[in-house]
Write a protein that holds these residues in place. Structure first.
Motif, PDB file in Angstrom:
ATOM      1  N   ALA A  15       0.819  -1.211   0.000  1.00 50.99           N
ATOM      2  CA  ALA A  15       0.000   0.000   0.000  1.00 50.99           C
ATOM      3  C   ALA A  15       0.858   1.268   0.000  1.00 50.99           C
ATOM      4  O   ALA A  15       0.480   2.280  -0.595  1.00 50.99           O
ATOM      5  N   ALA A  16       2.017   1.206   0.648  1.00 53.18           N
ATOM      6  CA  ALA A  16       2.902   2.376   0.687  1.00 53.18           C
ATOM      7  C   ALA A  16       3.423   2.712  -0.703  1.00 53.18           C
ATOM      8  O   ALA A  16       3.519   3.888  -1.074  1.00 53.18           O
ATOM      9  N   ASP A  17       3.755   1.684  -1.500  1.00 53.41           N
ATOM     10  CA  ASP A  17       4.242   1.912  -2.859  1.00 53.41           C
ATOM     11  C   ASP A  17       3.147   2.536  -3.722  1.00 53.41           C
ATOM     12  O   ASP A  17       3.409   3.445  -4.528  1.00 53.41           O
ATOM     13  N   ILE A  18       1.916   2.052  -3.573  1.00 59.73           N
ATOM     14  CA  ILE A  18       0.802   2.614  -4.347  1.00 59.73           C
ATOM     15  C   ILE A  18       0.556   4.063  -3.940  1.00 59.73           C
ATOM     16  O   ILE A  18       0.289   4.925  -4.783  1.00 59.73           O
ATOM     17  N   GLU A  19       0.665   4.361  -2.648  1.00 62.65           N
ATOM     18  CA  GLU A  19       0.480   5.745  -2.194  1.00 62.65           C
ATOM     19  C   GLU A  19       1.528   6.659  -2.826  1.00 62.65           C
ATOM     20  O   GLU A  19       1.218   7.793  -3.242  1.00 62.65           O
ATOM     21  N   ALA A  20       2.760   6.186  -2.923  1.00 55.96           N
ATOM     22  CA  ALA A  20       3.820   6.983  -3.556  1.00 55.96           C
ATOM     23  C   ALA A  20       3.524   7.217  -5.036  1.00 55.96           C
ATOM     24  O   ALA A  20       3.788   8.294  -5.576  1.00 55.96           O
ATOM     25  N   LEU A  21       2.963   6.208  -5.706  1.00 57.64           N
ATOM     26  CA  LEU A  21       2.582   6.355  -7.108  1.00 57.64           C
ATOM     27  C   LEU A  21       1.444   7.365  -7.255  1.00 57.64           C
ATOM     28  O   LEU A  21       1.433   8.179  -8.185  1.00 57.64           O
ATOM     29  N   LEU A  22       0.474   7.322  -6.346  1.00 58.10           N
ATOM     30  CA  LEU A  22      -0.670   8.237  -6.411  1.00 58.10           C
ATOM     31  C   LEU A  22      -0.261   9.670  -6.090  1.00 58.10           C
ATOM     32  O   LEU A  22      -0.853  10.622  -6.592  1.00 58.10           O
ATOM     33  N   GLN A  23       0.716   9.823  -5.251  1.00 55.59           N
ATOM     34  CA  GLN A  23       1.220  11.155  -4.938  1.00 55.59           C
ATOM     35  C   GLN A  23       2.103  11.704  -6.055  1.00 55.59           C
ATOM     36  O   GLN A  23       2.426  12.884  -6.068  1.00 55.59           O
ATOM     37  N   GLY A  24       2.502  10.843  -6.992  1.00 47.40           N
ATOM     38  CA  GLY A  24       3.437  11.265  -8.019  1.00 47.40           C
ATOM     39  C   GLY A  24       4.859  11.325  -7.510  1.00 47.40           C
ATOM     40  O   GLY A  24       5.756  11.826  -8.186  1.00 47.40           O
ATOM     41  N   ARG A  25       5.077  10.789  -6.322  1.00 46.62           N
ATOM     42  CA  ARG A  25       6.408  10.818  -5.713  1.00 46.62           C
ATOM     43  C   ARG A  25       7.388   9.948  -6.504  1.00 46.62           C
ATOM     44  O   ARG A  25       8.579  10.234  -6.558  1.00 46.62           O
ATOM     45  N   MET A  26       6.883   8.881  -7.125  1.00 52.44           N
ATOM     46  CA  MET A  26       7.714   8.053  -8.005  1.00 52.44           C
ATOM     47  C   MET A  26       6.822   7.477  -9.087  1.00 52.44           C
ATOM     48  O   MET A  26       5.581   7.534  -8.996  1.00 52.44           O
ATOM     49  N   ILE A  27       7.427   6.896 -10.123  1.00 53.85           N
ATOM     50  CA  ILE A  27       6.659   6.334 -11.242  1.00 53.85           C
ATOM     51  C   ILE A  27       7.003   4.863 -11.469  1.00 53.85           C
ATOM     52  O   ILE A  27       6.692   4.318 -12.521  1.00 53.85           O
ATOM     53  N   ALA A  28       7.637   4.216 -10.498  1.00 56.03           N
ATOM     54  CA  ALA A  28       8.137   2.852 -10.702  1.00 56.03           C
ATOM     55  C   ALA A  28       7.559   1.882  -9.675  1.00 56.03           C
ATOM     56  O   ALA A  28       7.129   2.277  -8.594  1.00 56.03           O
ATOM     57  N   ALA A  29       7.578   0.616 -10.059  1.00 58.33           N
ATOM     58  CA  ALA A  29       7.189  -0.462  -9.148  1.00 58.33           C
ATOM     59  C   ALA A  29       8.166  -1.620  -9.336  1.00 58.33           C
ATOM     60  O   ALA A  29       8.678  -1.849 -10.440  1.00 58.33           O
ATOM     61  N   MET A  30       8.457  -2.341  -8.262  1.00 55.83           N
ATOM     62  CA  MET A  30       9.311  -3.525  -8.335  1.00 55.83           C
ATOM     63  C   MET A  30       8.437  -4.778  -8.408  1.00 55.83           C
ATOM     64  O   MET A  30       7.532  -4.954  -7.585  1.00 55.83           O
ATOM     65  N   LEU A  31       8.724  -5.625  -9.417  1.00 59.13           N
ATOM     66  CA  LEU A  31       7.896  -6.805  -9.665  1.00 59.13           C
ATOM     67  C   LEU A  31       8.702  -8.084  -9.493  1.00 59.13           C
ATOM     68  O   LEU A  31       9.942  -8.066  -9.476  1.00 59.13           O
ATOM     69  N   ASP A  32       7.959  -9.181  -9.412  1.00 62.01           N
ATOM     70  CA  ASP A  32       8.591 -10.501  -9.309  1.00 62.01           C
ATOM     71  C   ASP A  32       9.010 -11.038 -10.667  1.00 62.01           C
ATOM     72  O   ASP A  32       9.748 -12.017 -10.753  1.00 62.01           O
ATOM     73  N   MET A  33       8.491 -10.410 -11.740  1.00 62.81           N
ATOM     74  CA  MET A  33       8.732 -10.941 -13.086  1.00 62.81           C
ATOM     75  C   MET A  33       8.827  -9.786 -14.081  1.00 62.81           C
ATOM     76  O   MET A  33       8.419  -8.654 -13.778  1.00 62.81           O
ATOM     77  N   PHE A  34       9.336 -10.056 -15.243  1.00 59.42           N
ATOM     78  CA  PHE A  34       9.368  -9.079 -16.320  1.00 59.42           C
ATOM     79  C   PHE A  34       7.977  -9.004 -16.960  1.00 59.42           C
ATOM     80  O   PHE A  34       7.314 -10.038 -17.154  1.00 59.42           O
ATOM     81  N   ILE A  35       7.525  -7.787 -17.250  1.00 55.19           N
ATOM     82  CA  ILE A  35       6.261  -7.626 -17.974  1.00 55.19           C
ATOM     83  C   ILE A  35       6.511  -6.745 -19.201  1.00 55.19           C
ATOM     84  O   ILE A  35       7.405  -5.887 -19.196  1.00 55.19           O
ATOM     85  N   TYR A  36       5.718  -6.956 -20.216  1.00 54.45           N
ATOM     86  CA  TYR A  36       5.915  -6.224 -21.458  1.00 54.45           C
ATOM     87  C   TYR A  36       5.203  -4.872 -21.404  1.00 54.45           C
ATOM     88  O   TYR A  36       4.100  -4.765 -20.848  1.00 54.45           O
ATOM     89  N   PRO A  37       5.820  -3.838 -21.975  1.00 49.61           N
ATOM     90  CA  PRO A  37       5.176  -2.517 -22.041  1.00 49.61           C
ATOM     91  C   PRO A  37       3.817  -2.616 -22.733  1.00 49.61           C
ATOM     92  O   PRO A  37       3.630  -3.402 -23.665  1.00 49.61           O
TER      93      PRO A  37
END
Length: 486
Positions: A15-37
């Protein structure tokens, strides 16, 4: 891509990572796998069990209060989804040397990034373009994987992006090239404000201004009424009152309440009120010494008595103990209703101005909406002899028009940079765009003077890079100036 998108999966993130995304504080997320754009999904908040370290070690200390608050709201049975995202890029990182730079551009500590890389050998970093949902949705919690199926597909749109196209492009380039934060001190200040924004409106406004300056958000703060300024809405009511309203109050008490709020109003507008003159029987209702002398008589009720002008003349001459000071002073009568012909004639003879309480309230509300917008010396020119409500209304309209022009220029800079992709704009290019879209007529040098005003450190709506001469100055957008309602 169409404006509407159908999504049927959700990405689970702390939830903290999503809050940072919603605030515009960052634009990235760390995932368990590679995903395609191009992949699209809802953002589903999860608890901190997904993290490999305790949150005290996982997040920067400045972000920790936000992280703790957002994680504490996580429900064990259902999750509240507020946004969706589209992956714009996915990087595979396996180099320890790049983690310090990545940490400075996100909410994660270098220690956390190193631990993830140590355990997983790779960090999959997704660049996310985040959009708000029109209405938040609640879904059952599922903990089987990072991606989970939604109970039913959801139609979403791109109507409310967290960041504009231009801001996102800048932030994406900064993250890709690992450029360090431009204003780390401001980021620290914003973090320090986090705990104050819940209860302090001024801290909330400053917090939003800093986020806008840092490029963390394009959301405009909705102004909340300041409870300390509620008295402003009572100015007209305390002046224009009836016996029914004042049951249980003496005329003296009712008059004193109006005198007090008039003094408070004039002080709020920028006058220096001399409290040695505090009204009462035989006293001057209000006297202001700065920025120019002003003497006033306040009358509450349904109309102003005919002898008010003579009363102000006698009391002013007597109490100011200086005929010269009285003659130089602006003489103001504030009271309800339409003045009688006798009162207007007397006011003209003695160079007095008459305004209604409603007009004073409008002035104070203008000053509330746009602090320091009321220029008392300019206002003085509109305080004409006799009844002057219409003249003061002209001044209020003029100030609103001046603010509206400045608001348009701020938006012009913002839109010009978004449309062109440039980082800053010249006066000539802005003047050309302005002339093509606005009914205002401005010469380039006039526009330059206003742009300088808007880029002052005391206003901070625009930024300026000084050139060799005024035509070589360059301007860029910092924060919105709300348009007045005229």
């Amino acid at each position: 891509m169409s404006n509407y998108v159908l999504i049927n999966t959700a990405l689970r993130l702390p939830a903290a990572d999503i809050e940072a995304l919603l605030q515009g504080r960052m634009i990235a997320a760390m995932l368990d796998m590679f995903i395609y754009p191009g992949r699209q999904f809802a953002l589903c908040p999860a608890d901190a069990s997904m993290n490999l370290l305790p949150i005290e070690h996982y997040y920067h200390s400045g972000f920790l209060p936000v992280a703790q608050t957002s994680l504490a709201k996580v429900n064990a049975e259902t999750a509240l989804i507020k946004a969706w995202a589209r992956c714009e890029l996915c990087e595979t990182l396996n180099d320890m040397k790049s983690l310090a730079a990545l940490s400075s551009l996100t909410i994660w500590t270098q220690e956390a990034l190193q631990e993830i890389l140590k355990q997983r050998q790779n960090i999959f970093l997704a660049y996310l373009r985040v959009y708000y949902l029109p209405i938040a949705i609640q879904v059952p919690v599922k903990k089987n994987s990072q991606f989970v199926a939604l109970p039913q597909p959801v139609t979403v749109s791109q109507a409310k992006p967290v960041l504009s196209d231009r801001l996102f492009a800048i932030r994406k380039h900064q993250l890709e090239t690992r450029q360090p934060p431009l204003h780390p001190e401001l980021e620290e200040l914003q973090s320090a404000l986090a705990s104050l924004t819940i209860t302090n409106p001024a801290a909330k406004q400053l917090d939003q201004d800093i986020k806008g300056f840092l490029g963390w958000t394009t959301e405009e703060l909705i102004q909340q009424p300041d409870p300390d300024l509620a008295w402003i809405n009572n100015i007209a009511a305390l002046g224009d009152r009836s016996k029914e309203q004042d049951q249980g109050k003496s005329n003296y008490q009712a008059g004193t309440e109006f005198e007090n709020i008039v003094r408070k109003s004039l002080e709020f507008l920028g006058f220096t009120v001399d409290y040695f003159h505090k009204g009462g029987a035989g006293g001057v209702d209000v006297f202001c010494s700065q920025p120019y002398p002003l003497i006033g008589e306040c009358k509450a009720g349904k109309k102003i008595p005919n002898d008010t002008a003579v009363q102000l003349l006698n009391l002013g001459t007597l109490r100011l103990q200086s005929q010269e000071l009285f003659e130089q002073a602006t003489k103001l009568i504030i009271g309800p209703g339409e003045p009688t012909t006798q009162l207007k004639d007397a006011a003209k003879v003695h160079s007095m101005t008459i305004i209604n309480p409603e007009t004073l309230e409008k002035l104070v509300k203008l000053q509330t909406s746009y602090p320091n917008s009321v220029d008392l010396f300019q206002l003085k020119e509109y305080l004409k002899v006799g009844q002057s409500d219409q003249e003061v209304e002209k001044y209020i309209t003029k100030v609103n028009q001046d603010i509206k022009l400045r608001s348009q220029l701020v938006q012009l800079v913002k839109k010009y940079l978004e449309n062109t992709g440039f980082e800053r704009a010249s006066v000539d290019s802005l003047h050309g765009a302005f002339s093509a879209t606005s009914f205002y007529k401005l010469q380039p040098q006039e526009m330059h003077e206003i742009l300088i005003e808007l880029s002052s450190p005391l206003t901070g709506y625009l930024g300026r890079i000084k050139g060799e001469n005024w035509r070589r100055d360059r301007f860029y957008f910092l924060r919105d100036l709300p348009t007045p309602e005229i």
